[in-house]
Design a protein around this motif. Structure first.
Motif, short mmCIF file in Angstrom:
data_model
loop_
_atom_site.label_atom_id
_atom_site.label_comp_id
_atom_site.label_asym_id
_atom_site.label_seq_id
_atom_site.Cartn_x
_atom_site.Cartn_y
_atom_site.Cartn_z
N LYS A 64 -41.04 6.60 2.05
CA LYS A 64 -39.85 6.40 1.21
C LYS A 64 -38.57 6.86 1.89
N THR A 65 -38.65 7.93 2.64
CA THR A 65 -37.45 8.48 3.27
C THR A 65 -37.20 7.88 4.65
N ARG A 66 -38.10 7.05 5.10
CA ARG A 66 -37.95 6.37 6.39
C ARG A 66 -37.76 7.39 7.52
N ILE A 67 -38.49 8.50 7.46
CA ILE A 67 -38.29 9.57 8.43
C ILE A 67 -38.58 9.10 9.86
N GLU A 68 -39.60 8.27 10.06
CA GLU A 68 -39.89 7.79 11.42
C GLU A 68 -38.71 7.00 11.97
N GLU A 69 -38.06 6.24 11.12
CA GLU A 69 -36.87 5.49 11.54
C GLU A 69 -35.75 6.44 11.96
N HIS A 70 -35.54 7.50 11.19
CA HIS A 70 -34.50 8.48 11.52
C HIS A 70 -34.83 9.22 12.83
N LEU A 71 -36.11 9.56 13.02
CA LEU A 71 -36.52 10.23 14.26
C LEU A 71 -36.27 9.31 15.45
N ALA A 72 -36.57 8.04 15.31
CA ALA A 72 -36.34 7.08 16.40
C ALA A 72 -34.85 6.94 16.71
N VAL A 73 -34.01 6.93 15.67
CA VAL A 73 -32.56 6.85 15.88
C VAL A 73 -32.09 8.07 16.68
N MET A 74 -32.56 9.25 16.31
CA MET A 74 -32.16 10.47 17.04
C MET A 74 -32.66 10.43 18.48
N ALA A 75 -33.89 9.98 18.68
CA ALA A 75 -34.45 9.93 20.03
C ALA A 75 -33.64 8.98 20.92
N GLN A 76 -33.21 7.86 20.37
CA GLN A 76 -32.47 6.87 21.16
C GLN A 76 -31.00 7.23 21.32
N SER A 77 -30.36 7.68 20.25
CA SER A 77 -28.91 7.94 20.30
C SER A 77 -28.58 9.34 20.82
N LYS A 78 -29.57 10.25 20.77
CA LYS A 78 -29.36 11.66 21.12
C LYS A 78 -28.30 12.30 20.24
N LYS A 79 -28.24 11.85 18.99
CA LYS A 79 -27.29 12.38 18.02
C LYS A 79 -28.02 12.76 16.74
N PRO A 80 -27.45 13.69 15.97
CA PRO A 80 -28.06 14.07 14.70
C PRO A 80 -28.03 12.93 13.67
N VAL A 81 -28.78 13.12 12.63
CA VAL A 81 -28.81 12.25 11.46
C VAL A 81 -28.48 13.15 10.28
N TYR A 82 -27.74 12.60 9.32
CA TYR A 82 -27.34 13.38 8.15
C TYR A 82 -27.48 12.52 6.91
N PHE A 83 -28.00 13.11 5.85
CA PHE A 83 -27.99 12.40 4.57
C PHE A 83 -28.07 13.34 3.39
N ILE A 84 -27.64 12.81 2.27
CA ILE A 84 -27.78 13.50 0.98
C ILE A 84 -28.65 12.59 0.14
N ARG A 85 -29.64 13.18 -0.49
CA ARG A 85 -30.57 12.40 -1.29
C ARG A 85 -30.71 13.03 -2.66
N ASN A 86 -30.89 12.21 -3.64
CA ASN A 86 -31.01 12.63 -5.02
C ASN A 86 -32.43 12.31 -5.48
N LEU A 87 -33.16 13.33 -5.88
CA LEU A 87 -34.52 13.12 -6.37
C LEU A 87 -34.58 12.92 -7.88
N GLY A 88 -33.45 13.09 -8.55
CA GLY A 88 -33.43 12.91 -9.99
C GLY A 88 -34.11 14.06 -10.72
N TRP A 89 -34.54 13.76 -11.93
CA TRP A 89 -35.15 14.79 -12.77
C TRP A 89 -36.63 14.92 -12.45
N ARG A 90 -37.09 16.17 -12.37
CA ARG A 90 -38.50 16.47 -12.16
C ARG A 90 -39.00 17.23 -13.36
N ASP A 91 -40.12 16.80 -13.90
CA ASP A 91 -40.73 17.47 -15.05
C ASP A 91 -39.74 17.59 -16.21
#
Length: 167
Positions: A102-129
């Protein structure tokens, strides 16, 4: 983009988007330890300098090659493992649960590996329980374990905010 993302910079091109002062400090650490256009060496990271963030830290590695990556979650902080329902260590991403897809973490890791730059995001998980609203901010940074080596370490630092319903 998944509707649970509020901001996503992959790779990070505008550091002014980072909201949390502590994450800005972590980015400064990363920038100060870079060697020209290369990413910092992993050995420059001292977890004791970031004690306050250890409960929400993630460490990933590429156990494969740049051409054929094999990503491994080496360590997940206790707080983020509990809130996000993640394993706490040594889990291959290709064998991992729905969260990583869901978070596409492998995609973000690949972007960092290729670009040699950080990745940043804000994510909202909504209400839990029906009790807590969870919002988290993540800064992920690439490192290398060897001088002039390829990007093979990734440090993810999170700040997690929860708001509880008052009964």
């Amino acid at each position: 983009m998944d509707s649970s993302y509020i901001i996503i910079e992959s790779p990070l091109t505008d550091s002014s988007l980072i909201r949390t002062p502590r994450l800005k400090q972590v980015l400064e650490f990363w920038e100060q330890n870079k060697s020209g256009d290369d990413v910092p060496l992993w050995k420059c990271f001292n977890p004791m300098e970031f004690k306050d963030l250890l409960p929400t830290i993630s460490l990933f590695s590429n156990e494969g090659t740049p051409e054929n990556p094999d990503y491994l979650l080496r360590l997940e902080g206790d707080q983020s493992a509990q809130i996000l329902g993640l394993p706490s260590s040594m889990t291959k991403l290709k064998d991992a649960d729905d969260y990583f897809r869901k978070t596409r973490i492998e995609e973000h890791l690949a972007v960092m590996a290729q670009s040699k730059k950080p990745v940043y995001f804000i994510r909202n998980l909504g209400w839990r329980d029906n009790k807590k609203y969870i919002n988290y901010e993540i800064l992920c940074m690439p490192f290398t374990s060897k001088e002039k080596g390829f990007v093979d370490r990734f440090l993810s630092v999170k700040t997690i905010k929860t708001v509880s319903l008052n009964h």
